[in-house]
Design a protein around this motif. Structure first.
Motif, mmCIF file in Angstrom:
data_model
loop_
_atom_site.group_PDB
_atom_site.id
_atom_site.type_symbol
_atom_site.label_atom_id
_atom_site.label_comp_id
_atom_site.label_asym_id
_atom_site.label_seq_id
_atom_site.Cartn_x
_atom_site.Cartn_y
_atom_site.Cartn_z
ATOM 1 N N LEU A 181 0.828 -1.208 0.000
ATOM 2 C CA LEU A 181 0.000 0.000 0.000
ATOM 3 C C LEU A 181 0.860 1.255 0.000
ATOM 4 N N LEU A 191 -1.798 -1.108 -7.795
ATOM 5 C CA LEU A 191 -1.744 -1.988 -6.635
ATOM 6 C C LEU A 191 -1.478 -3.433 -7.021
ATOM 7 N N LEU A 213 -6.737 -5.482 0.297
ATOM 8 C CA LEU A 213 -5.930 -4.267 0.199
ATOM 9 C C LEU A 213 -6.591 -3.237 -0.716
ATOM 10 N N LEU A 217 -7.732 0.486 0.400
ATOM 11 C CA LEU A 217 -7.364 1.678 -0.361
ATOM 12 C C LEU A 217 -8.601 2.487 -0.731
ATOM 13 N N PHE A 233 -1.318 3.515 6.657
ATOM 14 C CA PHE A 233 -1.110 2.124 6.237
ATOM 15 C C PHE A 233 0.143 1.474 6.835
#
Length: 345
Positions: A181, A191, A213, A217, A233
């Motif tokens: 992240l 990502l 994840l 986000l 994060f």
């Protein structure tokens, strides 16, 4: 935010270093990486005869709230169990530190465990694990600042012991998730290119890990500043490493960079002060999916590629003897002027 006075080394010495390296008894450029490393060490130290003094390695350890989402096949208790293994001398980082005569220190940055007060661990615990960033920020701003301060203090202690070259490692189940992240937010790399299998050698959890994840986000509502990304994060062990790296650069120390997680800590540090990059020596390119990409983003030149994905700083310590060879090269090889050898190219 703590301000670090990190200076770019003066470039004037580079031409003198290059002249010395080029006039050693070898064809110009024939020792390639050793010449590159000798140049960097001499530039950082502003010396034609750079030296490595009393090397230290710090492993920061901490747990992550995101572990509750099952993004790692390893249970969270592995973090403290591995710390006990470090302290018992039986982990990967231990034999490498012994092999290369490197002082090893273990720091509790935020492990979800109560350690006995008598064990030889540096207690910098901020909290038992970060919070779960799927739902909220991993840490408060105050906790982030404290982690940076604690990391800097650990480096200062090593420096005060006569150290001028330092490595960093980590232990924390799910910290590849936090690193992915940081990487996507701080580089703009998608990502899915940043997320890897971590300790799951089968890769069975990879698709699920990405989904968690991605949702984390999507749920983030911060201001996207480097400081906020680091806070939201990060792990305590990661943020302490950021502070430790920044302090090392301020003290003009050579910094041995390990794998995916430590490279992303350097990335984060560089967003706070880009001059930290001048002091970084990249030990290796690991096997985690995003490591090659973040190294490319940083224009890094890693020394080794051994397919590592262990962490702890193992790749950095494996590279240390090559750095030592570079220092020996520039200090111990004769020049053409010193002996009767016709200069050849």
């Amino acid at each position: 935010m703590i301000q670090f006075n990190i200076e770019k080394p003066n470039d004037d010495v580079r031409s003198y270093l290059q002249e010395k390296i080029d006039n050693l008894t070898k064809p110009k450029g024939s020792l390639s990486m050793l010449e590159y490393l000798a140049m960097q060490a001499g530039w950082v130290q502003q010396s034609l005869s750079p030296k490595l003094k009393n090397p230290h390695h710090i492993v920061f350890a901490g747990d992550h709230g995101i572990a509750a989402e099952g993004v790692s096949p390893s249970p969270q208790e592995v973090t403290y169990q591995m710390i006990m293994n470090f302290l018992d001398g039986g982990a990967g980082i231990n034999f490498l530190a012994r092999q290369h005569n490197i002082n090893l220190h273990i720091v509790d940055a935020g492990v979800n465990h109560d350690f006995d007060a008598n064990i030889p661990i540096i207690n910098k615990k901020i909290r038992k694990s970060t919070r779960n960033y799927l739902h909220e920020a991993a840490m408060t701003n105050e906790e982030m600042l404290l982690a940076i301060q604690y990391g800097a203090e650990c480096t200062q202690t090593c420096f005060d012991n006569g150290c001028n070259v330092i490595g960093f490692g980590e232990m924390g189940i799910t910290n590849t998730s936090s690193s992915a992240l940081w990487m996507t937010c701080l580089t703009g790399i998608p990502l899915d290119k940043c997320v890897g299998a971590g300790c799951d050698h089968t890769g069975k959890t990879l698709e699920y890990k990405y989904k968690v994840l991605k949702q984390s986000l999507d749920n983030y509502k911060g201001d996207n500043s480097p400081e906020d990304i680091i806070r939201y994060f990060g792990g305590y062990e990661m943020v302490m490493t950021v502070g430790a790296m920044l302090k090392a650069a301020e003290l003009k120390m050579l910094i041995l960079i390990d794998g995916f997680i430590m490279t992303n800590c350097l990335l984060a540090a560089s967003k706070l002060n880009p001059n930290v990059l001048h002091y970084a020596i990249y030990g290796h390119q690991g096997d985690e999916a995003g490591h090659k990409l973040v190294l490319q983003y940083l224009n890094a030149k890693p020394i080794l590629n051994l397919g590592f994905r262990l962490g702890e700083g193992t790749g950095a310590l494996c590279a240390y003897p090559i750095l030592d060879s570079a220092i020996r090269m520039i200090n111990e090889m004769h020049s053409f002027k010193e002996i009767e050898v016709t200069k050849y190219f």
